[in-house]
Design a protein around this motif. Structure first.
Motif, short mmCIF file in Angstrom:
data_model
loop_
_atom_site.label_atom_id
_atom_site.label_comp_id
_atom_site.label_asym_id
_atom_site.label_seq_id
_atom_site.Cartn_x
_atom_site.Cartn_y
_atom_site.Cartn_z
N PHE A 134 8.52 -28.94 -25.39
CA PHE A 134 7.33 -29.42 -25.54
C PHE A 134 7.42 -30.81 -25.90
O PHE A 134 8.53 -31.51 -26.22
CB PHE A 134 6.72 -28.87 -26.84
CG PHE A 134 6.54 -27.22 -26.84
CD1 PHE A 134 5.18 -27.02 -26.25
CD2 PHE A 134 7.44 -26.58 -27.35
CE1 PHE A 134 5.13 -25.38 -26.39
CE2 PHE A 134 7.17 -25.17 -27.19
CZ PHE A 134 6.02 -24.83 -26.63
N ARG B 233 11.32 -40.06 -24.48
CA ARG B 233 10.27 -40.81 -23.73
C ARG B 233 8.81 -40.72 -24.51
O ARG B 233 7.78 -41.46 -24.50
CB ARG B 233 10.31 -39.93 -22.27
CG ARG B 233 9.07 -40.54 -21.68
CD ARG B 233 9.00 -39.73 -20.09
NE ARG B 233 8.90 -38.36 -20.30
CZ ARG B 233 9.36 -37.56 -19.40
NH1 ARG B 233 9.83 -37.84 -18.39
NH2 ARG B 233 9.33 -36.20 -19.62
N SER C 85 4.03 -39.75 -20.26
CA SER C 85 3.82 -39.33 -18.68
C SER C 85 2.65 -38.35 -18.64
O SER C 85 2.72 -37.25 -18.89
CB SER C 85 4.99 -38.91 -18.17
OG SER C 85 4.86 -38.40 -16.73
N ARG D 121 2.16 -36.40 -16.43
CA ARG D 121 2.22 -35.17 -15.45
C ARG D 121 2.50 -33.87 -16.65
O ARG D 121 2.43 -32.72 -16.09
CB ARG D 121 3.87 -35.30 -14.72
CG ARG D 121 4.91 -35.07 -15.59
CD ARG D 121 6.04 -35.68 -14.73
NE ARG D 121 5.86 -37.17 -14.89
CZ ARG D 121 6.94 -37.85 -14.13
NH1 ARG D 121 8.04 -37.27 -13.64
NH2 ARG D 121 6.88 -39.15 -14.25
N TYR D 122 2.55 -34.18 -17.92
CA TYR D 122 2.95 -32.87 -18.92
C TYR D 122 1.67 -32.44 -19.39
O TYR D 122 1.99 -31.58 -20.15
CB TYR D 122 3.91 -33.23 -19.66
CG TYR D 122 5.32 -33.66 -19.12
CD1 TYR D 122 6.13 -32.50 -18.78
CD2 TYR D 122 5.68 -34.81 -19.24
CE1 TYR D 122 7.18 -32.77 -18.18
CE2 TYR D 122 7.05 -35.20 -18.55
CZ TYR D 122 7.71 -33.85 -17.99
OH TYR D 122 8.98 -34.03 -17.31
N LEU E 69 9.31 -20.57 -4.59
CA LEU E 69 9.40 -21.83 -5.65
C LEU E 69 7.91 -22.70 -5.20
O LEU E 69 7.36 -23.12 -6.35
CB LEU E 69 10.23 -23.00 -5.20
CG LEU E 69 11.70 -22.38 -5.48
CD1 LEU E 69 12.75 -23.57 -5.08
CD2 LEU E 69 11.98 -21.93 -6.63
N LEU F 125 5.00 -23.52 -7.97
CA LEU F 125 5.25 -25.13 -8.28
C LEU F 125 6.33 -25.27 -9.13
O LEU F 125 6.32 -25.77 -10.20
CB LEU F 125 4.03 -25.65 -8.91
CG LEU F 125 2.73 -26.02 -7.96
CD1 LEU F 125 1.47 -26.47 -8.77
CD2 LEU F 125 3.05 -27.13 -7.08
N ILE F 126 7.42 -24.52 -8.61
CA ILE F 126 8.71 -24.53 -9.48
C ILE F 126 9.68 -25.81 -8.66
O ILE F 126 9.62 -25.74 -7.50
CB ILE F 126 9.49 -23.32 -9.28
CG1 ILE F 126 8.64 -22.35 -10.17
CG2 ILE F 126 10.85 -23.58 -9.94
CD1 ILE F 126 9.33 -20.82 -10.25
N VAL F 127 10.25 -26.53 -9.64
CA VAL F 127 11.13 -27.61 -8.98
C VAL F 127 12.67 -27.06 -9.31
O VAL F 127 12.84 -26.42 -10.66
CB VAL F 127 10.71 -28.87 -9.72
CG1 VAL F 127 11.68 -29.95 -9.48
CG2 VAL F 127 9.31 -29.08 -9.15
N LEU F 128 13.35 -27.48 -8.36
CA LEU F 128 14.96 -27.37 -8.71
C LEU F 128 15.40 -28.44 -9.37
O LEU F 128 15.21 -29.68 -8.90
CB LEU F 128 15.57 -27.13 -7.59
CG LEU F 128 15.53 -25.77 -6.53
CD1 LEU F 128 16.29 -25.45 -5.48
CD2 LEU F 128 15.53 -24.62 -7.66
N SER G 273 19.30 -34.13 -14.32
CA SER G 273 19.31 -34.96 -13.04
C SER G 273 20.45 -34.89 -12.03
O SER G 273 20.64 -35.61 -11.21
CB SER G 273 18.77 -36.51 -13.07
OG SER G 273 17.57 -36.29 -13.87
#
Lengths: 352, 156
Positions: free
Chosen positions: A29, A117, A163, A165-166, A195, A199-202, A209
């Motif tokens: 979270f 962040r 950000s 995006r969350y 994926l 909307l899953i990201v690898l 990273s």
């Protein structure tokens, strides 16, 4: 903190796993305190005030036993931060700016980053068979933190994060998976469509990273205005589909290509047993194939815990710090990694 | 996985686009996804930004230029101030631009915790009857933990 002990320690969330495909999972979270600037716009004084406030409230929660660690990144040795980064405890922001504080228990199950962040990043890691339980637990703790700290929140947007995006419940759920049959049989198209559907990201190993290696991939779903339950349900559905696909393909491998697969497994086993130099990519490639051999029953003498320990310990900084590899001597690092794997193979060999 | 466009940031968006009858799929970072989405719609940059991209959030001083560079906001008020500049991107890239859920409240878990504790107590009894003491200790610790959370919730 004893860095060498930390390197040798395999946390429970890795050891507890009984799954072949999902090695472990994590719920994370992102939160900011109401009425204060976000981390990029904080003065050093405000940063310290936030750190003090969060530590005071979070340490009062009933989640910590006597053993927890607080690391101030500006005072910690850089090599410790590198190790914590590879273990997914410190994020990229901690390494780059060294202005955050890390709080985690000895089993690295609860991890709190302060002023990385966002003001607070809270994650719970668990083996996948305990995922539902730890998901509920994470909601309880983040709810308790909200009650005592007061997080920035806006109707229609959700929790406000640095950000955008969350937004929504402002979280992501990740799962470290091992899917060798999908890779071996080149079923990337089918895998990618799962994926894309959810909307899953690898991402790389341990969420730092780093590039993905072997057939070890980390899947990540971000909230994007979703609620916790929506993200969790997406992850469950995606896992079911990925698990079905991987299991179907494992059956195909066993039935249709037994010699080829046994050959690959034997070669990987021989490389791991005898190589003098193993770079990270080679090590993960061969560990992945050997693990498939253990999962399918071709290799019976290796205990599955071998992979759990090797998974963390062969990471570059783990090897470099543990064996005091100087400068950027990649050959020495590869030599020590090969040696370490051979020692671990001995340790987890049933006969020994 | 790195963004297929800039090859430097992490890919976080699966971007799909129909071009010449073909579906093109790319894994992009947030910034490149935003730029690509803008390019597809051929929105002139001046329509997306106010004339002066040094416009600042009156509360924290974050400029639109800084926001566009890092895709990071400086304070809660930035959400009101800069929202018009990214709401459309959210709409297009993730097909959603608002949140219909509610704040997470710890109180709602009291019932869940009580039922979990009861279940675990049954499990503990079974394990003790079967003399599986190692497992029983784990379950006992779990019960203690959940009870302490429950106690904490009711006392706070």
């Amino acid at each position: 903190m004893d860095i060498l002990k930390l390197i040798e320690h395999v946390p429970d969330y890795l050891y507890e796993s009984t799954e072949d495909i999902v090695l472990f999972s994590s719920v994370k979270f992102y939160r900011n305190l109401e009425g204060l600037n976000f981390t990029p716009k904080l003065t050093d004084e405000q940063r310290k005030e936030i750190q003090k406030r969060i530590l005071e409230k979070v340490l009062a929660l009933p989640m910590w036993d006597k053993n927890y660690n607080i690391i101030e990144s500006d005072q910690a040795p850089y090599e410790l931060l590198l190790i914590l980064h590879e273990r997914g405890i410190a994020g990229n922001g901690t390494l780059e700016q060294r202005k955050s504080t890390l709080l985690f228990d000895n089993e690295e199950r609860y991890v709190i980053r302060i002023n990385e962040r966002d003001h607070l990043t809270f994650s719970i890691r668990s083996s996948f068979h305990n995922f539902e339980e730890s998901a509920q637990e994470s909601l309880i703790y983040i709810g308790l933190m909200d009650k005592t700290l007061g997080f920035a929140y806006k109707d229609g947007l959700g929790y406000l994060t640095t950000s955008p995006r969350y937004l929504g419940h402002a979280l992501n759920i990740t799962a470290m998976c091992h899917i060798p049959a999908i890779f071996t049989l080149g079923q990337i198209q089918n895998f990618s469509s799962i994926l894309q559907k959810y909307l899953i990201v690898l991402s790389g190993i341990m969420d730092t990273s780093m590039q993905t290696y072997g057939a070890f991939v980390q899947l990540k779903i971000t909230s994007f205005f979703d609620t916790f339950d929506e993200v969790k349900n997406k992850m469950h559905s995606a896992f079911e589909e990925i698990r079905d696909l991987e299991n179907q393909l494992r059956n195909i491998i066993v039935l249709e290509r037994p010699i080829e697969v046994e050959d690959r497994i034997s070669k990987s086993y021989a490389i791991l047993q005898n190589a003098k130099l193993l770079n990270l990519a080679e090590a993960f490639e061969n560990l992945s194939t050997l693990r498939l051999g253990v999962d399918l029953g071709y290799v019976k003498e290796i205990h599955p815990n071998f992979f759990k320990e090797a998974f963390l310990r062969i990471l570059p900084n783990h090897v470099r710090v543990f064996y005091a590899v100087q400068g950027d001597d990649l050959t020495k690092e590869a030599e020590m990694r090969a040696l370490l794997i051979q020692e671990l193979l001995d340790k987890y060999h049933y006969a020994s | 996985m790195l963004c297929q466009k800039c090859n430097s940031r992490d890919a976080e968006i699966v971007y799909k686009e129909f071009s010449n009858g073909k579906l093109i799929t790319m894994n992009l970072c947030w910034k490149c996804a935003e730029e690509t989405a803008n390019a597809v719609r051929e929105i002139p940059q001046e329509e997306m930004e106010p004339p002066d991209s040094s416009t600042k959030c009156p509360k924290c001083g974050l400029t639109l230029r800084e926001f566009r560079t890092n895709f990071q906001l400086g304070c809660s008020y930035c959400y009101e101030y800069f929202l018009p500049f990214f709401r459309e991107v959210l709409d297009r890239v993730i097909h959603r631009s608002s949140f219909s859920g509610e704040r997470i409240k710890p109180d709602r878990f009291s019932i869940y915790l009580q039922s979990e504790i009861l279940k675990l107590k049954d499990e503990l009894q079974d394990l003790t009857d079967r003399e599986e003491f190692r497992e029983a200790i784990k379950v006992r610790d779990k019960i203690h933990k959940l009870e302490s959370i429950l106690k904490w919730i009711s006392s706070n």
